[in-house]
Design a protein around this motif. Structure first.
Motif, PDB file in Angstrom:
ATOM      1  N   ILE A  91     -22.681  69.318 -31.839  1.00 18.72           N
ATOM      2  CA  ILE A  91     -23.549  69.469 -30.667  1.00 18.72           C
ATOM      3  C   ILE A  91     -24.951  69.877 -31.113  1.00 18.72           C
ATOM      4  N   HIS A  94     -26.644  66.959 -33.045  1.00 16.65           N
ATOM      5  CA  HIS A  94     -27.160  65.940 -32.134  1.00 16.65           C
ATOM      6  C   HIS A  94     -28.427  66.424 -31.422  1.00 16.65           C
ATOM      7  N   ARG A  95     -28.455  67.689 -31.041  1.00 16.77           N
ATOM      8  CA  ARG A  95     -29.628  68.203 -30.331  1.00 16.77           C
ATOM      9  C   ARG A  95     -30.889  68.093 -31.178  1.00 16.77           C
ATOM     10  N   GLN A 124     -26.673  59.602 -28.314  1.00 15.76           N
ATOM     11  CA  GLN A 124     -26.264  60.968 -28.649  1.00 15.76           C
ATOM     12  C   GLN A 124     -26.296  61.926 -27.451  1.00 15.76           C
ATOM     13  N   ILE A 128     -23.204  64.454 -26.595  1.00 12.10           N
ATOM     14  CA  ILE A 128     -23.301  65.909 -26.446  1.00 12.10           C
ATOM     15  C   ILE A 128     -22.548  66.342 -25.197  1.00 12.10           C
ATOM     16  N   GLU A 132     -19.395  68.892 -25.124  1.00 14.20           N
ATOM     17  CA  GLU A 132     -19.449  70.133 -24.351  1.00 14.20           C
ATOM     18  C   GLU A 132     -18.265  70.219 -23.393  1.00 14.20           C
TER      19      GLU A 132
END
Length: 229
Positions: A91, A94-95, A124, A128, A132
């Motif tokens: 996560i 990807h951020r 992406q 995410i 999540e």
């Protein structure tokens, strides 16, 4: 044999291959359906409940299971420490890719770089969200050796440093393109490595699917970026 208009005998043509295949398939289907019946021709257990036919191994007969027995026979894919570590770290990984890609529209010179950044964001961002949701369904318990999400970014392969992000933010035109491709290629290579580790050590089917998708998508983008650079 059949006669033609002059009375001579001629051989009938062989049935088309496709027709023969259909006949064989239909016969196999009938055998399968008949094999799914019990001795009395019923697909239910003695107490009237529906049963499930579990195919046997090669050379073994199929088994008839109750729903409870089928549930117990299902492999246990409970998430393990590797699954939780991969999802929580990916996560954050990807951020950062989204942060880098958001710089491209105003700074990149090449349309190809801008389109690449758009594709990365389009792929992406939903990933995410899916990860999540997975974490919400499978909250991680405290386990040694797994840093909390959002920490220890430097330990994740491919992550750009703060200085590198500052340089990318300050770059414009062809300088931005070159730096973006270099940093994003390394970023993708790190993601593929993380996904490979999850596939080797994880246990959850959903995480396996997510990691497989990352390997496929980002490996293709790595080749594309190398060609562009």
């Amino acid at each position: 044999m059949a006669k033609d208009l002059r009375g001579r005998r001629r051989a009938l043509p062989a049935p088309p291959v496709r027709f023969a295949a259909v006949v064989a398939a239909a016969a196999g289907l009938l055998l399968t359906l008949s094999g799914c019946r019990g001795d009395g021709g019923s697909d239910r257990a003695e107490d009237g409940r529906a049963t499930i036919v579990a195919p046997g191994r090669p050379g073994e007969e199929a088994r008839r299971l109750t729903p409870e027995e089928a549930a117990k026979a299902k492999p246990d894919d409970s998430p393990n420490a590797a699954d939780h570590a991969y999802v929580s770290h990916m996560i954050e990984h990807h951020r950062q890719a989204l942060t880098m890609s958001a710089l491209a529209p105003e700074r990149a010179a090449a349309d190809g770089v801008k389109r690449l950044a758009e594709r990365i964001t389009a792929a992406q961002k939903p990933e995410i969200g899916a990860m999540e949701k997975w974490l919400a369904r499978h909250p991680a318990t405290a386990a040694p050796g797994i840093p909390a999400a959002g920490h220890d970014h430097g330990a994740m392969p491919g992550m750009a440093s703060g200085q590198q992000l500052a340089e990318l933010t300050a770059a414009r035109g062809t300088d931005f393109d070159r730096l973006f491709l270099r940093l994003m290629t390394a970023h993708h290579e790190g993601a593929v490595k993380m996904a490979g580790e999850a596939l080797a050590a994880g246990n959850n089917v959903a995480v396996e699917e997510m990691a497989t998708e990352v390997v496929a998508t980002q490996s293709a983008e790595i080749h594309r970026m190398r060609a562009m650079g």
